[in-house]
Design a protein around this motif. Sequence first.
Motif, PDB file in Angstrom:
ATOM      1  N   LEU A  17       0.707  -1.126   0.058  1.00 42.77           N
ATOM      2  CA  LEU A  17      -0.105  -0.158   0.043  1.00 42.77           C
ATOM      3  C   LEU A  17       0.787   1.161  -0.017  1.00 42.77           C
ATOM      4  N   SER A  18       2.033   1.131   0.473  1.00 43.16           N
ATOM      5  CA  SER A  18       2.975   2.552   0.440  1.00 43.16           C
ATOM      6  C   SER A  18       3.109   2.749  -0.891  1.00 43.16           C
ATOM      7  N   GLY A  19       3.771   1.766  -1.579  1.00 42.00           N
ATOM      8  CA  GLY A  19       4.443   1.760  -2.878  1.00 42.00           C
ATOM      9  C   GLY A  19       2.898   2.195  -3.842  1.00 42.00           C
ATOM     10  N   VAL A  36       6.968  -1.196  -9.580  1.00 39.86           N
ATOM     11  CA  VAL A  36       7.520  -2.450  -9.808  1.00 39.86           C
ATOM     12  C   VAL A  36       7.386  -3.448  -8.598  1.00 39.86           C
ATOM     13  N   GLN A  37       6.610  -4.434  -8.882  1.00 42.42           N
ATOM     14  CA  GLN A  37       6.098  -5.491  -7.632  1.00 42.42           C
ATOM     15  C   GLN A  37       6.521  -6.720  -8.225  1.00 42.42           C
ATOM     16  N   ASN A  38       7.144  -7.527  -7.023  1.00 42.31           N
ATOM     17  CA  ASN A  38       7.504  -8.864  -7.322  1.00 42.31           C
ATOM     18  C   ASN A  38       6.544  -9.937  -6.998  1.00 42.31           C
ATOM     19  N   ARG A  39       5.389  -9.427  -6.780  1.00 38.36           N
ATOM     20  CA  ARG A  39       4.382 -10.553  -6.811  1.00 38.36           C
ATOM     21  C   ARG A  39       3.262 -10.347  -7.819  1.00 38.36           C
ATOM     22  N   GLY A  44       0.655  -5.674  -1.157  1.00 39.99           N
ATOM     23  CA  GLY A  44       1.658  -6.438  -0.094  1.00 39.99           C
ATOM     24  C   GLY A  44       0.987  -7.173   0.925  1.00 39.99           C
ATOM     25  N   ASN A  45       1.158  -6.824   2.344  1.00 39.65           N
ATOM     26  CA  ASN A  45       0.570  -7.755   3.135  1.00 39.65           C
ATOM     27  C   ASN A  45      -0.767  -7.679   3.272  1.00 39.65           C
ATOM     28  N   SER A  46      -1.339  -6.589   2.471  1.00 34.86           N
ATOM     29  CA  SER A  46      -2.878  -6.645   2.854  1.00 34.86           C
ATOM     30  C   SER A  46      -3.523  -7.517   1.562  1.00 34.86           C
ATOM     31  N   VAL A  52      -3.427  -9.606   5.569  1.00 33.34           N
ATOM     32  CA  VAL A  52      -3.521  -8.700   6.633  1.00 33.34           C
ATOM     33  C   VAL A  52      -4.580  -7.651   6.639  1.00 33.34           C
ATOM     34  N   TRP A  53      -5.386  -7.322   7.459  1.00 31.75           N
ATOM     35  CA  TRP A  53      -6.576  -6.336   7.100  1.00 31.75           C
ATOM     36  C   TRP A  53      -5.791  -5.145   7.522  1.00 31.75           C
ATOM     37  N   VAL A  54      -6.149  -3.979   6.691  1.00 30.32           N
ATOM     38  CA  VAL A  54      -5.504  -2.690   6.806  1.00 30.32           C
ATOM     39  C   VAL A  54      -6.297  -2.008   7.941  1.00 30.32           C
ATOM     40  N   CYS A  55      -5.183  -1.522   8.933  1.00 30.99           N
ATOM     41  CA  CYS A  55      -5.633  -0.786   9.903  1.00 30.99           C
ATOM     42  C   CYS A  55      -4.714   0.475   9.852  1.00 30.99           C
ATOM     43  N   GLY A  56      -5.231   1.375  10.582  1.00 28.15           N
ATOM     44  CA  GLY A  56      -4.625   2.903  10.729  1.00 28.15           C
ATOM     45  C   GLY A  56      -4.882   3.509  11.806  1.00 28.15           C
ATOM     46  N   ASP A 112      10.898  -8.886  -9.757  1.00 26.02           N
ATOM     47  CA  ASP A 112      11.732  -8.808  -8.651  1.00 26.02           C
ATOM     48  C   ASP A 112      12.909  -7.951  -9.159  1.00 26.02           C
ATOM     49  N   VAL A 113      13.056  -6.748  -8.301  1.00 20.33           N
ATOM     50  CA  VAL A 113      14.304  -5.967  -8.319  1.00 20.33           C
ATOM     51  C   VAL A 113      15.479  -6.545  -7.464  1.00 20.33           C
ATOM     52  N   HIS A 114      16.457  -6.853  -8.235  1.00 16.24           N
ATOM     53  CA  HIS A 114      17.701  -7.037  -7.249  1.00 16.24           C
ATOM     54  C   HIS A 114      19.066  -6.788  -7.628  1.00 16.24           C
ATOM     55  N   PRO A 288       5.278 -16.105   3.969  1.00 21.27           N
ATOM     56  CA  PRO A 288       5.038 -15.417   5.636  1.00 21.27           C
ATOM     57  C   PRO A 288       4.870 -13.908   5.306  1.00 21.27           C
ATOM     58  N   GLY A 289       4.111 -13.537   6.051  1.00 17.13           N
ATOM     59  CA  GLY A 289       3.845 -12.069   6.082  1.00 17.13           C
ATOM     60  C   GLY A 289       4.887 -11.494   7.004  1.00 17.13           C
ATOM     61  N   LYS A 290       5.906 -10.571   6.199  1.00 19.73           N
ATOM     62  CA  LYS A 290       7.004  -9.864   7.034  1.00 19.73           C
ATOM     63  C   LYS A 290       6.480  -8.652   8.029  1.00 19.73           C
ATOM     64  N   GLY A 367       6.475   3.336   4.017  1.00 15.33           N
ATOM     65  CA  GLY A 367       6.177   1.983   4.596  1.00 15.33           C
ATOM     66  C   GLY A 367       6.883   1.593   5.822  1.00 15.33           C
ATOM     67  N   ARG A 368       6.819   0.449   5.895  1.00 14.17           N
ATOM     68  CA  ARG A 368       7.669   0.010   7.211  1.00 14.17           C
ATOM     69  C   ARG A 368       9.113   0.158   7.243  1.00 14.17           C
ATOM     70  N   ASN A 369       9.574   0.570   6.282  1.00 16.40           N
ATOM     71  CA  ASN A 369      11.217   0.945   6.005  1.00 16.40           C
ATOM     72  C   ASN A 369      11.699   2.286   6.375  1.00 16.40           C
ATOM     73  N   THR A 380       4.213   3.000  13.348  1.00 18.57           N
ATOM     74  CA  THR A 380       4.008   3.577  11.875  1.00 18.57           C
ATOM     75  C   THR A 380       3.902   2.350  11.013  1.00 18.57           C
ATOM     76  N   ARG A 381       3.920   1.064  11.432  1.00 17.35           N
ATOM     77  CA  ARG A 381       3.835  -0.235  10.394  1.00 17.35           C
ATOM     78  C   ARG A 381       2.467  -0.440  10.129  1.00 17.35           C
ATOM     79  N   VAL A 382       1.533   0.067  10.714  1.00 14.30           N
ATOM     80  CA  VAL A 382       0.270  -0.223  10.114  1.00 14.30           C
ATOM     81  C   VAL A 382      -0.121   0.269   8.665  1.00 14.30           C
ATOM     82  N   MET A 383      -0.931  -0.465   7.885  1.00 15.71           N
ATOM     83  CA  MET A 383      -0.833  -0.230   6.525  1.00 15.71           C
ATOM     84  C   MET A 383      -1.392   0.978   6.183  1.00 15.71           C
ATOM     85  N   ALA A 384      -2.554   1.516   6.825  1.00 15.00           N
ATOM     86  CA  ALA A 384      -2.961   2.824   6.324  1.00 15.00           C
ATOM     87  C   ALA A 384      -2.175   3.797   6.529  1.00 15.00           C
TER      88      ALA A 384
HETATM   89  C1  FAD Z   1       0.883 -10.987  10.013  1.00 17.26           C
HETATM   90  C2  FAD Z   1       0.992  -9.652  10.061  1.00 17.26           C
HETATM   91  C3  FAD Z   1       0.071  -9.061  10.808  1.00 17.26           C
HETATM   92  C4  FAD Z   1       0.214  -7.495  10.793  1.00 17.26           C
HETATM   93  N1  FAD Z   1      -1.078  -6.957  11.330  1.00 17.26           N
HETATM   94  C5  FAD Z   1      -1.485  -5.616  10.815  1.00 17.26           C
HETATM   95  C6  FAD Z   1      -2.885  -5.455  10.968  1.00 17.26           C
HETATM   96  O1  FAD Z   1      -3.392  -5.829  11.479  1.00 17.26           O
HETATM   97  N2  FAD Z   1      -2.842  -4.201  10.401  1.00 17.26           N
HETATM   98  C7  FAD Z   1      -2.037  -3.414   9.518  1.00 17.26           C
HETATM   99  O2  FAD Z   1      -2.401  -2.372   9.039  1.00 17.26           O
HETATM  100  N3  FAD Z   1      -0.935  -3.795   9.565  1.00 17.26           N
HETATM  101  C8  FAD Z   1      -0.400  -4.996  10.067  1.00 17.26           C
HETATM  102  N4  FAD Z   1       0.821  -5.677   9.925  1.00 17.26           N
HETATM  103  C9  FAD Z   1       1.722  -4.555   9.308  1.00 17.26           C
HETATM  104  C10 FAD Z   1       1.868  -4.353   7.919  1.00 17.26           C
HETATM  105  O3  FAD Z   1       1.354  -5.464   7.446  1.00 17.26           O
HETATM  106  C11 FAD Z   1       3.170  -4.099   7.384  1.00 17.26           C
HETATM  107  O4  FAD Z   1       3.712  -3.128   8.049  1.00 17.26           O
HETATM  108  C12 FAD Z   1       3.001  -3.319   5.850  1.00 17.26           C
HETATM  109  O5  FAD Z   1       2.608  -4.310   4.974  1.00 17.26           O
HETATM  110  C13 FAD Z   1       3.954  -2.600   5.561  1.00 17.26           C
HETATM  111  O6  FAD Z   1       3.702  -2.160   3.959  1.00 17.26           O
HETATM  112  P1  FAD Z   1       4.847  -1.728   3.069  1.00 17.26           P
HETATM  113  O7  FAD Z   1       3.951  -1.450   1.777  1.00 17.26           O
HETATM  114  O8  FAD Z   1       5.843  -1.314   3.553  1.00 17.26           O
HETATM  115  O9  FAD Z   1       5.200  -3.317   2.896  1.00 17.26           O
HETATM  116  P2  FAD Z   1       4.637  -4.613   2.247  1.00 17.26           P
HETATM  117  O10 FAD Z   1       3.242  -4.686   2.595  1.00 17.26           O
HETATM  118  O11 FAD Z   1       5.474  -5.702   2.937  1.00 17.26           O
HETATM  119  O12 FAD Z   1       4.629  -4.448   0.700  1.00 17.26           O
HETATM  120  C14 FAD Z   1       5.946  -4.595   0.048  1.00 17.26           C
HETATM  121  C15 FAD Z   1       5.840  -5.281  -1.409  1.00 17.26           C
HETATM  122  O13 FAD Z   1       6.927  -5.024  -1.922  1.00 17.26           O
HETATM  123  C16 FAD Z   1       7.230  -6.130  -2.679  1.00 17.26           C
HETATM  124  N5  FAD Z   1       8.831  -6.116  -2.957  1.00 17.26           N
HETATM  125  C17 FAD Z   1       9.651  -6.701  -2.032  1.00 17.26           C
HETATM  126  N6  FAD Z   1      10.806  -6.583  -2.349  1.00 17.26           N
HETATM  127  C18 FAD Z   1      10.830  -6.214  -3.669  1.00 17.26           C
HETATM  128  C19 FAD Z   1      11.578  -6.343  -4.645  1.00 17.26           C
HETATM  129  N7  FAD Z   1      12.890  -6.501  -4.494  1.00 17.26           N
HETATM  130  N8  FAD Z   1      11.400  -5.871  -5.903  1.00 17.26           N
HETATM  131  C20 FAD Z   1       9.870  -5.725  -6.069  1.00 17.26           C
HETATM  132  N9  FAD Z   1       9.089  -5.838  -5.105  1.00 17.26           N
HETATM  133  C21 FAD Z   1       9.398  -5.967  -4.127  1.00 17.26           C
HETATM  134  C22 FAD Z   1       6.678  -7.393  -1.850  1.00 17.26           C
HETATM  135  O14 FAD Z   1       6.523  -8.372  -2.235  1.00 17.26           O
HETATM  136  C23 FAD Z   1       5.627  -6.681  -1.109  1.00 17.26           C
HETATM  137  O15 FAD Z   1       4.307  -7.014  -1.928  1.00 17.26           O
HETATM  138  C24 FAD Z   1       0.960  -6.752   9.904  1.00 17.26           C
HETATM  139  C25 FAD Z   1       2.025  -7.638   9.401  1.00 17.26           C
HETATM  140  C26 FAD Z   1       2.192  -8.647   9.599  1.00 17.26           C
HETATM  141  C27 FAD Z   1       3.270  -9.653   8.677  1.00 17.26           C
END
Ligand code: FAD
Length: 750
Positions: A17-19, A36-39, A44-46, A52-56, A112-114, A288-290, A367-369, A380-384
């Motif tokens: 959701l951040s991207g 660019v998305q590798n899935r 992402g996690n949603s 994973v449900w989107v909380c905010g 997949d960007v590497h 695995p959801g990271k 996003g989470r980084n 800050t890690r929750v998806m909304a």
């Molecule tokens: C089990 C679990 C429960 C959680 N509970 C909640 C919750 O209830 N509600 C909530 O809002 N948040 C929750 N979180 C946190 C939240 O899911 C993450 O912090 C959030 O998804 C981060 O968003 P993001 O966009 O940074 O990354 P992600 O959602 O991880 O998305 C990043 C995307 O980038 C892709 N990617 C990675 N590397 C590359 C690459 N090299 N090239 C191209 N694409 C790439 C990945 O495949 C992924 O699809 C939970 C997380 C987990 C794992």
Amino acid sequence: MKEELVKTDIAVMGGGLSGVCAAIAAARLGQSVALVQNRPVLGGNSSSEVRVWVCGATGHGVNRYARETGIMGELFVENQYQNMDGNPYLWDLTVLEAVRAESRIQLFLNTDVHEVEAGGDEENRMIRSVTGWMMGSERKIRFESEVFLDCTGDGLIGFLAGAKYRIGREARQEHGEAWAPEVEDGITLGSTILFYTKDAGHPVTFNPPSFAKDITQTSIPIKRVIRSGDSGCHYWWIEWGGELDTVHQNEKIRDELWSVIYGIWDYIKNSGNFEAQQMTLEWVGALPGKREYRRFVGDYVLNQNDIMAQTPFEDRIAFGGWSIDLHPPQGMYAAESGSKHLHADGVYHIPFRSLYSVNVSNMLMAGRNISASHVAFGTTRVMATCAVIGEAAGTGAALCVQKQVMPRELYQKHLKELQMTLLRQDASIIGLRSEDEADLARGAQVTASSTLTKIGVEAAVEPRRLHTDVAVLFPVAPALRGFELLADVSEATTISVELWDTGRAENYVPKSMIAAASACVEAGERQWVRFDLRWQPEVAQNAFVILKANEHVTVYHANEPSTGTIALVKGAKPIVDPKLEDHQPEQPVVLWSMKGGLDRKPICFRASEATSAFSAENVMDGYLRPYGTPHLWMSEPMVADREEWLELVWEEPKEIRQVQVTFNDNVNQDLINLHAFRTSFDVMPELVKNYRIEAYVDGAWIVLQREVNNRKRTRRHELASCVSAARLRLIIESTNGSPSAEVVEVRVYG
Ligand SMILES: Cc1cc2nc3c(=O)[nH]c(=O)nc-3n(C[C@H](O)[C@H](O)[C@H](O)COP(=O)(O)OP(=O)(O)OC[C@H]3O[C@@H](n4cnc5c(N)ncnc54)[C@H](O)[C@@H]3O)c2cc1C
């Protein structure tokens, strides 16, 4: 194999959701974007791959008036309409459609960007290109851009570019964080795989696979909550890997999580402890959801103290509101609760300086980084929140390209323009006033067909015994000169009330007591009891009136919300088992709760003084969401055959090309993309449904635009041709259910 080169202004890596929000924001500002998305799916996690449900910021209904607006807000509201049951595949579609609607985005799924090509010395690096491999298509694609966004969650792109980062927990003294450990370590939150179950309608047997774990030999049945019929995020606590390397040991973590999932299912199906004969597994995640890996270092590291103090950064570009939510390193095997929570008194602010790398000059992250300590990342890690950060980072990237500057220079020289651009997009910033000089509406006089001047709720539907303190929150503008409460009294008693302010304008908790009053009341039903509560605050703001517990008194809820007014109950029991969530019950937002549907059921009361809280001027006051007061125009209840309107009048005719209207979509209503709860409506009732925009030209009103069946908050109308007019009207024909017309903002551009 094919080798390709893609050149765009901006490259966004990672389609969580951040991207997604970063890419959409940049594209809407006119930039070409590679996403660019590798899935195979976005989100992402949603996504339906992880679920994973989107909380905010609402924190599952803990924080008031906190639902996100901007692009994340659009996704929430659209999903509510398209996908009331929270089907994960339909959520994927909501996200995909939002991206596909932007013609300037080139979407690369399965890519997949590497590889990263970057140069410069350690302190000042620059990314030239990144290269990805499109799986299933044998395409090697090199992406060249001016600005790169690492939205990959794990942070591989920044790592390969040489960006500074952290993994694990900082020592307490580093940022003075009470929740940090004494000594720094490499511990992160662990990863999780979820699963869905369903009732097959006939008996189903389950023979566990060879690798299923006997969970009765673990603490899981005692220390966690297992219920037949639970699915998806109910099982967020199946978490492991916090003491491992969540990326390099991802496969090992997956195997452990699978062994436990099948072990739990074996326990549910075959232990005899559950009514589960007809239950079957519908879906088990494979990915695995990271939760956590790298956090890049930016010019500012957001930390626990900023969250708790709600630091009003001058460079704030987004807000969050989830609790600081940290989990024990041992995850599902830990003896303590699955999570511990610390809440600020309301939403907190996120600075732009946490969204760009301290040493890779053309890299933003979202996003989470982002640049946050481990403790601050806990919220800050929750998806909304990741999504609103993404919108801000994408907007920043677009302005960098337009101005030919790097993110740091954007912060130093163009911060106000960045914030004003975000506000024009209705992004999630709180407490900042729009001062957009291009907005012609700012120079207009505004009048309305009618304005609601009454504060109060009278339609008594549901009784509530005053076993515990209850509160009524409502705006005081400009003064309160008496408060009346509808009550049944079983025997003669004295009812006491207290009037508190809320401290900061973004908070909705009692902070300082202003006045107290009591009234002696005889037994009787449906009595309007008057209290001599008076207050004339220096600026209009919310009153938090506490009705003190009294066993002889019953008050009433209405069954329809009343904009600006909410009910809160003190000391409500936690909804989630403390084995899973350990909250501090005395923290004000927890102590005073509007959960359990209270958010749409205000208490019946009347304020004696007429209010100016809903005046027409609010549509041009620069605030796009509740902040102290509702900051919107609200008409008298609409009646058949009478339209409500707002009129803007200028001294001289203006050349009008675009009209932007923001309607109220009730940001107090918590929404979740997946199966958490179901609202009784698919369109926000507060939203205006049918409306027209008219201009007064050559002595007559002409219709510039008519919209029917609107279900969106912000509408931008580009006129077919420029119109010269000194009078403009927004005419509300109907709403999606609410009695009054409600408009947050009107902007006019030439
Ligand atoms: C089990 C679990 C429960 C959680 N509970 C909640 C919750 O209830 N509600 C909530 O809002 N948040 C929750 N979180 C946190 C939240 O899911 C993450 O912090 C959030 O998804 C981060 O968003 P993001 O966009 O940074 O990354 P992600 O959602 O991880 O998305 C990043 C995307 O980038 C892709 N990617 C990675 N590397 C590359 C690459 N090299 N090239 C191209 N694409 C790439 C990945 O495949 C992924 O699809 C939970 C997380 C987990 C794992």
